[in-house]
Scaffold this motif. Structure first.
Motif, mmCIF file in Angstrom:
data_model
loop_
_atom_site.group_PDB
_atom_site.id
_atom_site.type_symbol
_atom_site.label_atom_id
_atom_site.label_comp_id
_atom_site.label_asym_id
_atom_site.label_seq_id
_atom_site.Cartn_x
_atom_site.Cartn_y
_atom_site.Cartn_z
ATOM 1 N N ARG A 11 0.806 -1.082 0.074
ATOM 2 C CA ARG A 11 -0.084 0.108 0.051
ATOM 3 C C ARG A 11 0.801 1.402 0.016
ATOM 4 N N TYR A 12 1.980 1.352 -0.652
ATOM 5 C CA TYR A 12 2.929 2.500 -0.721
ATOM 6 C C TYR A 12 3.748 2.738 0.436
ATOM 7 N N GLY A 13 5.034 3.033 0.421
ATOM 8 C CA GLY A 13 5.624 3.440 1.516
ATOM 9 C C GLY A 13 7.146 3.438 1.028
ATOM 10 N N THR A 14 8.072 3.490 1.798
ATOM 11 C CA THR A 14 9.473 3.395 1.661
ATOM 12 C C THR A 14 10.378 2.284 1.936
ATOM 13 N N ILE A 15 11.589 2.092 1.777
ATOM 14 C CA ILE A 15 12.458 1.382 2.272
ATOM 15 C C ILE A 15 13.858 1.897 2.148
ATOM 16 N N SER A 16 14.721 1.800 3.086
ATOM 17 C CA SER A 16 16.188 2.333 3.000
ATOM 18 C C SER A 16 16.928 1.476 1.931
ATOM 19 N N ARG A 17 17.809 2.070 1.363
ATOM 20 C CA ARG A 17 18.988 1.225 0.407
ATOM 21 C C ARG A 17 19.527 0.256 1.486
ATOM 22 N N ARG A 18 19.917 0.665 2.726
ATOM 23 C CA ARG A 18 20.429 -0.353 3.499
ATOM 24 C C ARG A 18 19.728 -1.453 4.133
ATOM 25 N N ASP A 19 18.090 -1.241 4.236
ATOM 26 C CA ASP A 19 17.597 -2.298 4.448
ATOM 27 C C ASP A 19 17.229 -3.225 3.307
ATOM 28 N N VAL A 20 17.431 -2.808 2.119
ATOM 29 C CA VAL A 20 17.251 -3.537 1.042
ATOM 30 C C VAL A 20 18.294 -4.565 1.019
ATOM 31 N N ALA A 21 19.584 -3.861 1.033
ATOM 32 C CA ALA A 21 20.925 -4.708 1.265
ATOM 33 C C ALA A 21 20.862 -5.836 2.452
ATOM 34 N N HIS A 22 20.194 -5.313 3.335
ATOM 35 C CA HIS A 22 20.136 -6.531 4.437
ATOM 36 C C HIS A 22 19.224 -7.470 3.988
ATOM 37 N N PHE A 23 18.363 -7.278 3.406
ATOM 38 C CA PHE A 23 17.390 -8.266 2.806
ATOM 39 C C PHE A 23 18.047 -9.275 1.696
ATOM 40 N N LEU A 24 18.817 -8.724 0.828
ATOM 41 C CA LEU A 24 19.499 -9.288 -0.274
ATOM 42 C C LEU A 24 20.561 -10.189 0.513
ATOM 43 N N ILE A 25 21.313 -9.770 1.360
ATOM 44 C CA ILE A 25 22.367 -10.622 2.026
ATOM 45 C C ILE A 25 21.454 -11.884 2.804
ATOM 46 N N ASP A 26 20.479 -11.576 3.384
ATOM 47 C CA ASP A 26 19.661 -12.626 4.218
ATOM 48 C C ASP A 26 19.205 -13.567 3.312
ATOM 49 N N GLU A 27 18.719 -13.065 2.032
ATOM 50 C CA GLU A 27 18.165 -14.012 0.914
ATOM 51 C C GLU A 27 19.246 -15.075 0.409
ATOM 52 N N VAL A 28 20.369 -14.609 0.248
ATOM 53 C CA VAL A 28 21.469 -15.136 -0.247
ATOM 54 C C VAL A 28 21.877 -16.233 0.545
ATOM 55 N N GLU A 29 21.784 -16.254 1.806
ATOM 56 C CA GLU A 29 21.905 -17.182 2.900
ATOM 57 C C GLU A 29 21.066 -17.939 2.989
ATOM 58 N N ALA A 30 19.689 -17.413 3.382
ATOM 59 C CA ALA A 30 18.473 -18.218 3.839
ATOM 60 C C ALA A 30 17.674 -18.867 2.499
#
Length: 169
Positions: free
Chosen positions: A138-157
């Motif tokens: 429903r719209y919003g924002t996200i920091s680039r740092r939080d996107v990077a956090h997700f990417l690293i987590d997804e690579v591992e998990a």
């Protein structure tokens, strides 16, 4: 995690970047200056074609690619008042990101397509939603740092293989 400088459209650069690699995180961007309004945008699809061919040749099977909310199947979930200005400003970019997503989905890779909300330069909070259905956003924002956090987590998990989650705070 290793950053590899080079040209994402140059097959030899991409092949070199894939040496001894298990997973690729693809995060591309274009200059949003005046040229964006005058010609086609093809960086996302062309770089993805180059990458998919190189990954196939190198035997790398895992791809985590960043596109954005408004690409691919998520576009139909945009509200009309937002969709019209979005199309005017970012339409060329997101049509190419949609083609990028199509290419990835048709590949035989273990892919994840990550669609962040509007990006900010804010801090990493680790307080964001991973929405598996684009209609839940429903719209919003996200920091680039939080996107990077997700990417690293997804690579591992590997929690969202063959999915295209939307990330939003």
């Amino acid at each position: 995690l290793e950053r590899m400088p080079g040209d994402a459209l140059d097959p030899s650069n991409v092949r070199r970047a894939l040496e001894d690699v298990d997973v690729v995180v693809q995060a591309l961007g274009v200059d949003l200056g005046p040229r964006m309004f005058t010609g086609p945008v093809t960086l996302f699809s062309e770089a993805t074609r180059t990458l998919l061919n190189a990954m196939h040749g190198a035997g790398v099977e895992r791809l985590v690619a960043v596109t954005g909310f408004g690409a691919g199947t998520s576009r139909r979930h945009m509200r009309l008042p937002v969709r019209l200005p979005f199309e005017f400003v970012l339409g060329r970019v997101y049509r190419d990101k949609s083609e990028q997503e199509r290419l990835i989905r048709q590949s035989e890779l273990d892919w994840t397509i990550v669609r962040p909300a509007r990006l900010t330069n804010g801090p990493r909070t680790e307080r964001y939603d991973v929405l598996r259905e684009p209609g839940d956003y429903r719209y919003g924002t996200i920091s680039r740092r939080d996107v990077a956090h997700f990417l690293i987590d997804e690579v591992e998990a590997r929690r969202t293989v063959h999915e295209a989650p939307v990330l939003a705070a």
